[in-house]
Design an enzyme around this catalytic site. Structure first.
Site, mmCIF file in Angstrom:
data_model
loop_
_atom_site.group_PDB
_atom_site.id
_atom_site.type_symbol
_atom_site.label_atom_id
_atom_site.label_comp_id
_atom_site.label_asym_id
_atom_site.label_seq_id
_atom_site.Cartn_x
_atom_site.Cartn_y
_atom_site.Cartn_z
ATOM 1 N N ASP A 110 -13.747 -7.053 -3.760
ATOM 2 C CA ASP A 110 -13.659 -7.082 -2.360
ATOM 3 C C ASP A 110 -15.231 -7.826 -1.845
ATOM 4 O O ASP A 110 -16.287 -7.107 -2.197
ATOM 5 C CB ASP A 110 -13.650 -5.890 -1.647
ATOM 6 C CG ASP A 110 -12.282 -5.204 -1.898
ATOM 7 O OD1 ASP A 110 -11.176 -6.047 -2.230
ATOM 8 O OD2 ASP A 110 -12.046 -4.130 -1.760
ATOM 9 N N ASP B 55 0.911 -1.266 0.151
ATOM 10 C CA ASP B 55 -0.001 -0.136 0.007
ATOM 11 C C ASP B 55 0.648 0.982 -0.044
ATOM 12 O O ASP B 55 1.654 1.249 0.579
ATOM 13 C CB ASP B 55 -1.028 0.116 1.233
ATOM 14 C CG ASP B 55 -1.946 -1.043 1.275
ATOM 15 O OD1 ASP B 55 -2.218 -1.512 0.063
ATOM 16 O OD2 ASP B 55 -2.588 -1.303 2.091
#
Lengths: 252, 224
Positions: free
Chosen positions: A130, A11
């Protein structure tokens, strides 16, 4: 024989890696380029960089970063986050990314997948999903990093993404993500068996055995993880040797 | 050494440029026929779609430029497929350097996903090039200091210092069957051509620029 892939995920915010990284001793543990090189040398098969920056300025920083990664890392890498339209894809691919990953923006406007596939080829487009297994037994898709529920469901959306031209599905189980209790192998196996494109498993990695299970039981083509690699809980080489010893084809 | 990377409407060209740079070569990304013809080595890279790419090459005249090259040329991925006779992708006639068709993967089981995406092994660097081919490949002599492939001899110059079973990175839905030009093969639901060689033309289906140290060695061999 095609190897199963192990993919560390990083990230990135404002040009630096967000989650702490403790597996190596070098000065700038926050530098995504250095980290990518380290992972590459350790035997990672691919890298995923997710831009979690919200600002416009941050986007430019991320594009510069992609250019630096391309210059120094000799394995493939996928970039995601903040890709809303074709011009975003064009910018990132031109900067040297091998693939782009689309998630919320594709759920909001599925045509984006079609456009990427037609313009750049389906191999450039990873559809990230997701999803959470709800009480009613359905895998519901979520937007914005798992914050907003939608009326779309994992299997029908994955099929549509494939039909529209996605080259891979990156499925993160929100139930398993962060649990370190193993991957969502049942859902992964169904995805992998129903679809004809590769499936990347994400969410739940805690031990080497979990990776073995995701390939043997979950039929995944690749497995993605973050913290177990970043904190050195599972060294890449150990993992690959363990998988090889258990009959999984891996690149050693 | 002057290295030209052919610029056309296909992606992934910057990665090839970066890989050359890491090996100390400041390659030129160009669609200028003069610059391409004058280069010591030409790389024909790409990720893209065959029909759109061929239309672009024909329209810009790059097709004839590439066909006429006499220095060592390396086609990569779609670049390799475009050097073949015909591609099933978009049912399009290609450059015809390698007289062999490009066909789609038709998996025999669900274990084989399309595109093939990831790392697979290359093998059999020797003995696949027929004798007739190696006798007439004078242009290959420009590939200095390297031996040509033969039934019993050294590996193809592209594969010096490589090992059987080395992993390389693939992303493709179409492939070239085993043919007289095959100099390495890969198994994905059956064997296909991992790399081709004829005269001054080399080609790899995989991406050396994305294949870590193995890929760097292949590029180093080509650029030596």
């Amino acid at each position: 024989m095609l190897a199963k892939r192990i993919i560390p995920c990083l990230d990135v915010k404002d040009g630096t890696t967000v989650k702490g990284v403790q597996f190596v001793n070098f000065r700038d543990a926050g530098d995504p380029v250095e980290l990518g090189k380290q992972y590459s040398q350790m035997g990672a098969d691919e890298l995923v960089y997710l831009d979690i920056t919200a600002s416009h300025e941050g986007r430019r920083t991320f594009t510069d970063l992609v250019r630096r990664i391309a210059a120094e890392v000799s394995i493939p890498f996928t970039v995601g986050g903040g890709i809303h339209e074709l011009s975003d894809v064009e910018r990132l691919l031109a900067a040297g990314a091998d693939k782009v990953s689309v998630n919320s923006s594709a759920l909001r406007r599925p045509e984006l997948i079609t456009e990427i596939a037609e313009r750049f080829g389906r191999q450039e487009c990873v559809c990230a999903i997701d999803a959470r297994l709800e009480d009613d037994g359905q895998w519901r898709c979520y937007l914005n990093g798992g914050r907003i529920p939608t009326q779309r469901y994992l299997f029908e959306w994955a099929h549509e993404a494939q039909e529209r031209g996605a080259g891979e599905i990156l499925f993160t189980s929100m139930n398993h993500d962060g649990s370190k209790q193993g991957f969502a192998n049942d859902a992964l196996a169904r995805l992998s068996d129903e679809l004809s494109i590769p499936i990347i498993a994400s969410g739940g990695a805690g031990t080497k055995e979990h990776f073995l299970d995701v390939f043997q039981i979950g039929h995944a083509d690749a497995a993605l993880a973050a913290s177990v690699f970043h904190f050195g809980e599972i060294p890449m080489r150990d993992l690959k040797q363990y998988l090889a010893a258990n009959g999984i084809p891996v690149r050693l | 050494m002057k290295v030209a990377i052919i610029k056309y409407n296909a992606g992934n060209i910057y990665s090839v440029y970066c890989a050359c740079k890491r090996l100390g070569h400041d390659a030129i990304i160009t669609d200028d026929p003069v610059v391409i013809r004058q280069a010591d080595r030409v790389i024909f890279p790409g990720v893209g779609e065959a029909r759109a790419a061929m239309q672009h090459l024909n329209r810009t005249g790059l097709s004839e430029v590439i066909r006429g090259l006499r220095q060592p040329v390396l086609g990569i991925c779609i670049g390799m497929q475009l050097l073949c006779r015909h591609s099933e992708e978009g049912d399009v006639d290609c450059l015809g350097i390698f007289d062999v068709p490009v066909i789609r993967f038709r998996p025999s089981s669900r274990n084989y996903k399309v595109p093939q995406m990831g790392w697979n092994t290359i093998e059999r660097f020797k003995g696949l090039l027929p004798k007739a081919e190696s006798e007439e490949s004078e242009e290959a002599d420009k590939f200095e200091g390297c031996e040509r492939t033969s039934e019993t001899g050294n590996p193809n110059p592209l594969f010096i210092n490589l090992h059987e079973g080395d992993y390389v990175y693939y992303v493709h839905s179409f492939h070239v069957p085993i043919c007289p030009y095959t100099i390495a093969q890969t198994d994905y639901d059956g064997f296909y051509s991992a790399a081709l060689h004829k005269d001054n033309f080399w080609a790899t289906q995989f991406h050396p620029e994305k294949s870590g140290p193995v890929g760097e060695q292949i590029l180093r061999n080509f650029l030596s």
